[in-house]
Design a protein around this motif. Structure first.
Motif, PDB file in Angstrom:
ATOM      1  N   VAL A  22      -1.932 -15.015  10.427  1.00  9.15           N
ATOM      2  CA  VAL A  22      -0.604 -13.174   9.941  1.00  9.15           C
ATOM      3  C   VAL A  22       0.127 -13.477   9.259  1.00  9.15           C
ATOM      4  O   VAL A  22       0.911 -14.878   8.574  1.00  9.15           O
ATOM      5  CB  VAL A  22      -0.219 -13.028  11.465  1.00  9.15           C
ATOM      6  N   VAL A  23       0.071 -12.612   7.867  1.00 10.70           N
ATOM      7  CA  VAL A  23       1.371 -12.707   6.911  1.00 10.70           C
ATOM      8  C   VAL A  23       2.261 -12.530   7.139  1.00 10.70           C
ATOM      9  O   VAL A  23       3.818 -13.202   6.729  1.00 10.70           O
ATOM     10  CB  VAL A  23       0.490 -12.498   5.503  1.00 10.70           C
ATOM     11  N   ALA A  24       2.724 -10.792   7.695  1.00 11.81           N
ATOM     12  CA  ALA A  24       4.297 -10.139   7.396  1.00 11.81           C
ATOM     13  C   ALA A  24       3.839  -9.521   8.876  1.00 11.81           C
ATOM     14  O   ALA A  24       2.384  -8.810   8.749  1.00 11.81           O
ATOM     15  CB  ALA A  24       4.078  -9.755   6.328  1.00 11.81           C
ATOM     16  N   GLY A  25       4.610  -9.086   9.316  1.00 11.26           N
ATOM     17  CA  GLY A  25       4.732  -8.216   9.900  1.00 11.26           C
ATOM     18  C   GLY A  25       4.703  -8.542  11.499  1.00 11.26           C
ATOM     19  O   GLY A  25       4.440  -9.376  11.719  1.00 11.26           O
ATOM     20  N   ASN A  26       5.154  -7.552  12.724  1.00 13.82           N
ATOM     21  CA  ASN A  26       4.963  -8.004  13.673  1.00 13.82           C
ATOM     22  C   ASN A  26       4.230  -7.618  14.400  1.00 13.82           C
ATOM     23  O   ASN A  26       3.885  -5.912  14.577  1.00 13.82           O
ATOM     24  CB  ASN A  26       6.515  -7.746  14.638  1.00 13.82           C
ATOM     25  N   ILE A  27       2.926  -7.921  15.586  1.00 14.70           N
ATOM     26  CA  ILE A  27       2.767  -6.965  16.032  1.00 14.70           C
ATOM     27  C   ILE A  27       2.975  -6.366  17.035  1.00 14.70           C
ATOM     28  O   ILE A  27       3.303  -6.687  17.929  1.00 14.70           O
ATOM     29  CB  ILE A  27       0.676  -8.767  16.489  1.00 14.70           C
ATOM     30  N   ASP A  28       2.271  -5.130  17.575  1.00 10.68           N
ATOM     31  CA  ASP A  28       2.547  -4.019  18.367  1.00 10.68           C
ATOM     32  C   ASP A  28       1.949  -4.470  19.578  1.00 10.68           C
ATOM     33  O   ASP A  28       0.838  -4.095  19.350  1.00 10.68           O
ATOM     34  CB  ASP A  28       2.471  -3.045  17.640  1.00 10.68           C
ATOM     35  N   GLN A  29       2.406  -4.408  20.833  1.00 14.84           N
ATOM     36  CA  GLN A  29       1.328  -4.926  21.583  1.00 14.84           C
ATOM     37  C   GLN A  29       0.560  -4.017  22.253  1.00 14.84           C
ATOM     38  O   GLN A  29      -0.083  -4.200  22.593  1.00 14.84           O
ATOM     39  CB  GLN A  29       2.165  -5.603  23.009  1.00 14.84           C
ATOM     40  N   GLY A  65       1.611   0.685  -2.273  1.00 12.02           N
ATOM     41  CA  GLY A  65       0.636   2.091  -2.113  1.00 12.02           C
ATOM     42  C   GLY A  65       0.413   1.742  -0.934  1.00 12.02           C
ATOM     43  O   GLY A  65      -0.269   2.636  -0.471  1.00 12.02           O
ATOM     44  N   LEU A  66      -0.409   0.237  -0.879  1.00 12.88           N
ATOM     45  CA  LEU A  66      -1.326   0.380   0.331  1.00 12.88           C
ATOM     46  C   LEU A  66      -0.106   0.297   2.213  1.00 12.88           C
ATOM     47  O   LEU A  66      -0.750   1.119   2.091  1.00 12.88           O
ATOM     48  CB  LEU A  66      -2.232  -1.006   0.434  1.00 12.88           C
ATOM     49  N   ILE A  67       0.388  -0.230   1.286  1.00  9.43           N
ATOM     50  CA  ILE A  67       1.723  -0.248   2.877  1.00  9.43           C
ATOM     51  C   ILE A  67       1.468   1.651   3.296  1.00  9.43           C
ATOM     52  O   ILE A  67       1.769   2.030   4.381  1.00  9.43           O
ATOM     53  CB  ILE A  67       2.844  -1.309   3.035  1.00  9.43           C
ATOM     54  N   ASP A  68       2.198   2.627   2.123  1.00  6.41           N
ATOM     55  CA  ASP A  68       2.659   3.740   2.421  1.00  6.41           C
ATOM     56  C   ASP A  68       1.193   4.279   2.999  1.00  6.41           C
ATOM     57  O   ASP A  68       1.381   5.258   3.981  1.00  6.41           O
ATOM     58  CB  ASP A  68       3.354   4.700   1.072  1.00  6.41           C
ATOM     59  N   LEU A  84      -0.903 -15.045  -0.397  1.00 12.95           N
ATOM     60  CA  LEU A  84      -0.163 -13.905  -0.406  1.00 12.95           C
ATOM     61  C   LEU A  84       0.983 -14.404  -0.619  1.00 12.95           C
ATOM     62  O   LEU A  84       1.658 -15.333   0.438  1.00 12.95           O
ATOM     63  CB  LEU A  84      -0.574 -12.767  -0.093  1.00 12.95           C
ATOM     64  N   ASN A  85       1.640 -15.209  -1.594  1.00 11.26           N
ATOM     65  CA  ASN A  85       2.185 -15.186  -2.205  1.00 11.26           C
ATOM     66  C   ASN A  85       4.040 -13.637  -1.881  1.00 11.26           C
ATOM     67  O   ASN A  85       3.438 -13.052  -3.046  1.00 11.26           O
ATOM     68  CB  ASN A  85       3.214 -16.069  -3.547  1.00 11.26           C
ATOM     69  N   LEU A  86       4.145 -14.053  -1.101  1.00 13.09           N
ATOM     70  CA  LEU A  86       4.691 -12.057  -1.081  1.00 13.09           C
ATOM     71  C   LEU A  86       6.651 -12.438  -0.888  1.00 13.09           C
ATOM     72  O   LEU A  86       7.503 -13.058  -0.630  1.00 13.09           O
ATOM     73  CB  LEU A  86       5.090 -11.684   0.785  1.00 13.09           C
ATOM     74  N   PRO A  87       7.328 -11.469  -1.897  1.00  8.88           N
ATOM     75  CA  PRO A  87       8.691 -11.383  -2.437  1.00  8.88           C
ATOM     76  C   PRO A  87       9.384 -11.270  -1.149  1.00  8.88           C
ATOM     77  O   PRO A  87       8.684 -10.795  -0.543  1.00  8.88           O
ATOM     78  CB  PRO A  87       8.754 -10.493  -3.120  1.00  8.88           C
ATOM     79  N   ALA A  88      10.275 -11.254  -0.290  1.00  2.00           N
ATOM     80  CA  ALA A  88      11.820 -11.416   0.216  1.00  2.00           C
ATOM     81  C   ALA A  88      11.092  -9.912   0.488  1.00  2.00           C
ATOM     82  O   ALA A  88      11.869  -9.239   1.821  1.00  2.00           O
ATOM     83  CB  ALA A  88      13.077 -12.207  -0.285  1.00  2.00           C
ATOM     84  N   GLU A  89      12.221  -9.418  -0.687  1.00  2.12           N
ATOM     85  CA  GLU A  89      11.626  -7.205  -0.792  1.00  2.12           C
ATOM     86  C   GLU A  89      10.577  -7.140   0.049  1.00  2.12           C
ATOM     87  O   GLU A  89      10.655  -6.087   0.727  1.00  2.12           O
ATOM     88  CB  GLU A  89      12.576  -7.005  -2.154  1.00  2.12           C
ATOM     89  N   LEU A  90      10.202  -7.546  -0.261  1.00  2.00           N
ATOM     90  CA  LEU A  90       8.348  -6.434   0.183  1.00  2.00           C
ATOM     91  C   LEU A  90       8.368  -7.298   1.254  1.00  2.00           C
ATOM     92  O   LEU A  90       7.756  -5.939   2.370  1.00  2.00           O
ATOM     93  CB  LEU A  90       6.599  -7.271  -0.928  1.00  2.00           C
ATOM     94  N   ARG A  91       8.093  -8.513   1.834  1.00  2.00           N
ATOM     95  CA  ARG A  91       8.282  -8.619   3.472  1.00  2.00           C
ATOM     96  C   ARG A  91       8.709  -7.940   4.003  1.00  2.00           C
ATOM     97  O   ARG A  91       8.715  -7.686   4.897  1.00  2.00           O
ATOM     98  CB  ARG A  91       8.081 -10.604   3.458  1.00  2.00           C
ATOM     99  N   ALA A  92      10.725  -7.637   3.657  1.00  2.00           N
ATOM    100  CA  ALA A  92      11.112  -6.799   3.980  1.00  2.00           C
ATOM    101  C   ALA A  92      10.439  -5.339   4.515  1.00  2.00           C
ATOM    102  O   ALA A  92      10.683  -4.384   5.483  1.00  2.00           O
ATOM    103  CB  ALA A  92      12.607  -6.955   4.097  1.00  2.00           C
ATOM    104  N   THR A  93       9.866  -4.720   3.601  1.00  2.00           N
ATOM    105  CA  THR A  93       8.970  -3.736   3.405  1.00  2.00           C
ATOM    106  C   THR A  93       8.032  -2.937   4.516  1.00  2.00           C
ATOM    107  O   THR A  93       7.784  -2.565   5.364  1.00  2.00           O
ATOM    108  CB  THR A  93       8.849  -3.106   2.146  1.00  2.00           C
ATOM    109  N   ILE A  94       7.051  -4.857   4.277  1.00  2.00           N
ATOM    110  CA  ILE A  94       6.405  -4.466   5.531  1.00  2.00           C
ATOM    111  C   ILE A  94       6.769  -4.985   7.287  1.00  2.00           C
ATOM    112  O   ILE A  94       6.222  -4.090   8.515  1.00  2.00           O
ATOM    113  CB  ILE A  94       5.546  -5.969   5.506  1.00  2.00           C
ATOM    114  N   GLU A  95       8.127  -5.599   7.305  1.00  2.00           N
ATOM    115  CA  GLU A  95       8.234  -5.559   8.759  1.00  2.00           C
ATOM    116  C   GLU A  95       8.704  -4.401   9.283  1.00  2.00           C
ATOM    117  O   GLU A  95       8.965  -4.165  10.381  1.00  2.00           O
ATOM    118  CB  GLU A  95       9.261  -6.384   8.481  1.00  2.00           C
ATOM    119  N   ARG A  96       9.710  -3.262   7.902  1.00  2.00           N
ATOM    120  CA  ARG A  96      10.005  -2.235   8.986  1.00  2.00           C
ATOM    121  C   ARG A  96       8.843  -1.020   8.916  1.00  2.00           C
ATOM    122  O   ARG A  96       8.976  -0.293   9.580  1.00  2.00           O
ATOM    123  CB  ARG A  96      11.314  -2.181   7.612  1.00  2.00           C
ATOM    124  N   SER A  97       7.655  -1.416   8.420  1.00  2.00           N
ATOM    125  CA  SER A  97       6.399  -0.684   8.098  1.00  2.00           C
ATOM    126  C   SER A  97       6.096   0.141  10.114  1.00  2.00           C
ATOM    127  O   SER A  97       5.386   0.597  10.119  1.00  2.00           O
ATOM    128  CB  SER A  97       5.780  -0.282   7.669  1.00  2.00           C
TER     129      SER A  97
END
Length: 546
Positions: A22-29, A65-68, A84-97
Motif C-alpha cells: 500500500v503506497v497511499a490511501g485508506n482501504i475501505d472495509q 489523471g488516473l485518480i480522476d 513511487l516517490n509521491l509529493p505530499a500534495e499528490l498523496r493528500a489528493t489520493i487520500e481524499r479521493s
C-alpha cells in the motif's frame, strides 16, 4: 466482467509482502474487487466498477489523471510499479479521493499479478463448495513436467524443506531423497548438515542454479544436487532440487531457471487459494462457536448439522519459537502447527474441521455415528495426544483442551463447549503436567482461576487467616504458614507433615497450635479448614498467574 467480488482488504492481505504494497490511501472495509483491468492509455476503454486497474506503463506524473478516471469509474484501487516517490500534495489528493494506490513489488511481474488476482477472484466464487479443499495435483503435474524436461527426478520444497511435490523416477535418486519423499520433508539431520555447510545461504543469494556435492555435505553415499530458489519478487518461496550425476548443461540450466518462474506462479496461486479456503473455514468455525444468529447456518455449511460434536482447541505458549528454522516467526509457526493439526484431524477423525481463529486453532469433531457420542471425548483425547507425539519438536509446547460434548443443533451448547476449551487451555498453560486434557478433568482448576480473576477485580484477597499468619511470619522470622499449609495438604496427618519438614512431631504440633492461634481458626471445624485450604490454593494461583 466477473460478477462476484472479494474485499479489497482481503486482496491486499493475501498479496502484501509478496507482490503488493500500500503506497497511499485508506482501504475501505466495504470496498469490493470484482474484476482486473489493464490500463490502455490510447484506447481509454470503459472500466467496470469494482475493477482493480493495473497501470503497467504509468508513472507518478500520470497519477492525477488516473485518480480522476478511477473516481469516475468507481475503481477501488490502482496498481503502479514500485518504488513511487509521491509529493505530499499528490498523496493528500489520493487520500481524499477514496482510491487506494498500490505498488507492484520489485522483481514481480505484471503477469504474476494478473493471474493471482484472477485466481483470488475465482476462489472467492467457489469457496462454499471448497470448505476443506486442497490443490496439490497441479503442482505434482508441474514437477513431473520439469523432471521430464531435465531427465532427472526432482522435488519442489518450501523454505523449511517440506516437500510440496515431487516427480516420478525417484527410485533413480538415493536414500536421502527416498526418506524425504516418505516423510514429505527433508530429514532434520540432513537439513542441519545443509545449514552448517551454508547451502541455503548460497542457494538464496543466487538467481541461477547451484550445484551441491550432497554426498560430501551429508557424509553419505548418494547423488549430487542442482537447486534453484523459487522467487516471487524479492521473496523466496522455496526451491527446486534436481538429483543429478553431473552438473547440468547450459540448456538444462536455462530450463530450470524458466521452470522456477512457472513454479513460483503456481505456488502463489496455491497459496492464495489455500489462504481463501482457510479464511472461509475459520469464519465458519468462529460463527458456529459464537452462539449468534449465524451459528446454525455455519454448522450446515461445515456439514455438521444434527451431530453430536466435541470442541477442541490448540494453543501455544506465549514464548514459543520454531527452533528448527530461524526465519520462522511465532505467528508463522502457529499457522503451520494449526495446518498440521487440521490435516491430522481430517485423517484421524473424518468429518472434523479445524482452523486458526485468532491465536487458537479450534476444531469441531463429530461422533462417528449420528446415534450417539459414545467414546467421543476419549477419541478426541487420543487423537490429540497422537498428534503431539507425532509432531516434530512436539509442536513447540502446544496444549490442547477438549470441551464437553454438544449437540450441534444447539448453538448455546457449542458456545459452552468452546468456553470449556478456553478455560482448559488456560489451566494447561500454567503447567498442569499434561498437554492434553478434558475440561471435565480440569473444571476445579479452572474454577479456582475464575475465583482468582474475581478476587483481582475486587482488589485481591482480604486479610483472612492465611494472610494473618503470613504477616506474623514476616515480622517474626517464623515459618508457621508452611507448617499449617503442609498439615492441610497432608489431610491432618501430623506425622507425615512433620517428616516432610524434618521436624520432631512435638515441635511440629507446637507450630501448628501456634499457627491456629495467630490465624484465629478452629482446626477441628471442617468449614474453617476448607476455607484455609481454599485461601492457600487461591494464593498460589494468584502468584502463578502473576
Amino acid at each position: 466482467m466477473i460478477s462476484h467480488g472479494i474485499r479489497l482488504e482481503r486482496v491486499v492481505s493475501n498479496l502484501a509482502g509478496t507482490l503488493l504494497e500500500v503506497v497511499a490511501g485508506n482501504i475501505d472495509q466495504a470496498a469490493l474487487v470484482t474484476d482486473v483491468a489493464i490500463d490502455e492509455p490510447r484506447e481509454q476503454a470503459e472500466l467496470q466498477p469494482g475493477a482493480v486497474l493495473l497501470c503497467t506503463g504509468a508513472d507518478v506524473e500520470h497519477l492525477p489523471g488516473l485518480i480522476d478516471r478511477a473516481v469516475a469509474s468507481q475503481i477501488p484501487a490502482l496498481v503502479l510499479r514500485s518504488p513511487l516517490n509521491l509529493p505530499a500534495e499528490l498523496r493528500a489528493t489520493i487520500e481524499r479521493s477514496g482510491v487506494v494506490l498500490l505498488g507492484l513489488s520489485a522483481g514481480a511481474t505484471w503477469t504474476q499479478l494478473v493471474v493471482l488476482l484472477r485466481s483470488l477472484l475465482a476462489s472467492s466464487a467457489g469457496t462454499e463448495e471448497r470448505v476443506a479443499g486442497l490443490q496439490a495435483e497441479d503442482t505434482f503435474a508441474l514437477a513431473n513436467a520439469i523432471g521430464a524436461l531435465l531427465d532427472a527426478p526432482i522435488t519442489i520444497e518450501d523454505r523449511t524443506s517440506q516437500v510440496l511435490a515431487f516427480s516420478g523416477r525417484q527410485d533413480e535418486a538415493d536414500q536421502a531423497r527416498i526418506e524425504a519423499i516418505l516423510g514429505r520433508a527433508v530429514p532434520q539431520h540432513n537439513r542441519q548438515a545443509q545449514e552448517r555447510a551454508g547451502v541455503f545461504k548460497r542457494l538464496y543469494s543466487s538467481e541461477k542454479p547451484v550445484f551441491f556435492d550432497t554426498p560430501q555435505i551429508l557424509g553419505a553415499a548418494g547423488l549430487p544436487r542442482v537447486a534453484i530458489a523459487i522467487r516471487a519478487g524479492n521473496q523466496v518461496l522455496g526451491s527446486i532440487w534436481v538429483a543429478v550425476r553431473n552438473p547440468l548443461s547450459p540448456e538444462k540450466e536455462q530450463i530450470l531457471v524458466d521452470a522456477a518462474k512457472v513454479v513460483a506462479l503456481q505456488l502463489l496461486r496455491d497459496r492464495v487459494s489455500s489462504d481463501v479456503d482457510r479464511q472461509v473455514r475459520a469464519d465458519l468455525i468462529a460463527s458456529a462457536l459464537a452462539s449468534g444468529p449465524a451459528a446454525l447456518g455455519a454448522i450446515e455449511r461445515l456439514r455438521l448439522a444434527q451431530r453430536t460434536v466435541a470442541v477442541l482447541g490448540l494453543s501455544l505458549p506465549g514464548d514459543t519459537a520454531d527452533e528448527s528454522s530461524s526465519d520462522q516467526t511465532r505467528q508463522q509457526f502457529l499457522e503451520r502447527t494449526a495446518q498440521a493439526f487440521a490435516f491430522h484431524l481430517s485423517v484421524a477423525a473424518p468429518g472434523a474441521v479445524a482452523a486458526l481463529v485468532g491465536d487458537v486453532c479450534y476444531a469441531i469433531m463429530p461422533a462417528m455415528t449420528r446415534q450417539g457420542a459414545t467414546n467421543l471425548l476419549q477419541m478426541a483425547q487420543r487423537v490429540s495426544k497422537d498428534f503431539l507425539d507425532r509432531t516434530p519438536n512436539r509442536a513447540g509446547g502446544a496444549v490442547i483442551g477438549i470441551g464437553r460434548s454438544a449437540d450441534s443443533a444447539d448453538p448455546t451448547e457449542l458456545a459452552r463447549s468452546r468456553n470449556d476449551v478456553d478455560r482448559s487451555m488456560r489451566v494447561l498453560k500454567l503447567g498442569h503436567g499434561s498437554r492434553v486434557a478434558l475440561f471435565t478433568d480440569l473444571q476445579m482448576d479452572a474454577l479456582l482461576l475464575d475465583i482468582g480473576d474475581q478476587l483481582r477485580n475486587e482488589g485481591g484477597l482480604v486479610d483472612g487467616p492465611v494472610a494473618r499468619i503470613r504477616q506474623y511470619d514476616s515480622e517474626h522470622g517464623t515459618s508457621l504458614e508452611e507448617a499449617l499449609e503442609l498439615w492441610l495438604d497432608s489431610f491432618g496427618n501430623a506425622l507425615s507433615a512433620s517428616a516432610a519438614l524434618d521436624l520432631h512431631r512435638n515441635t511440629f504440633r507446637y507450630r501448628l497450635r501456634r499457627a491456629a492461634q495467630i490465624a484465629q481458626i478452629n482446626l477441628n471445624d471442617p468449614d474453617e479448614r476448607f476455607a484455609a485450604m481454599l485461601e492457600f490454593r487461591l494464593s498460589r494461583r494468584l502468584r502463578d498467574v502473576g
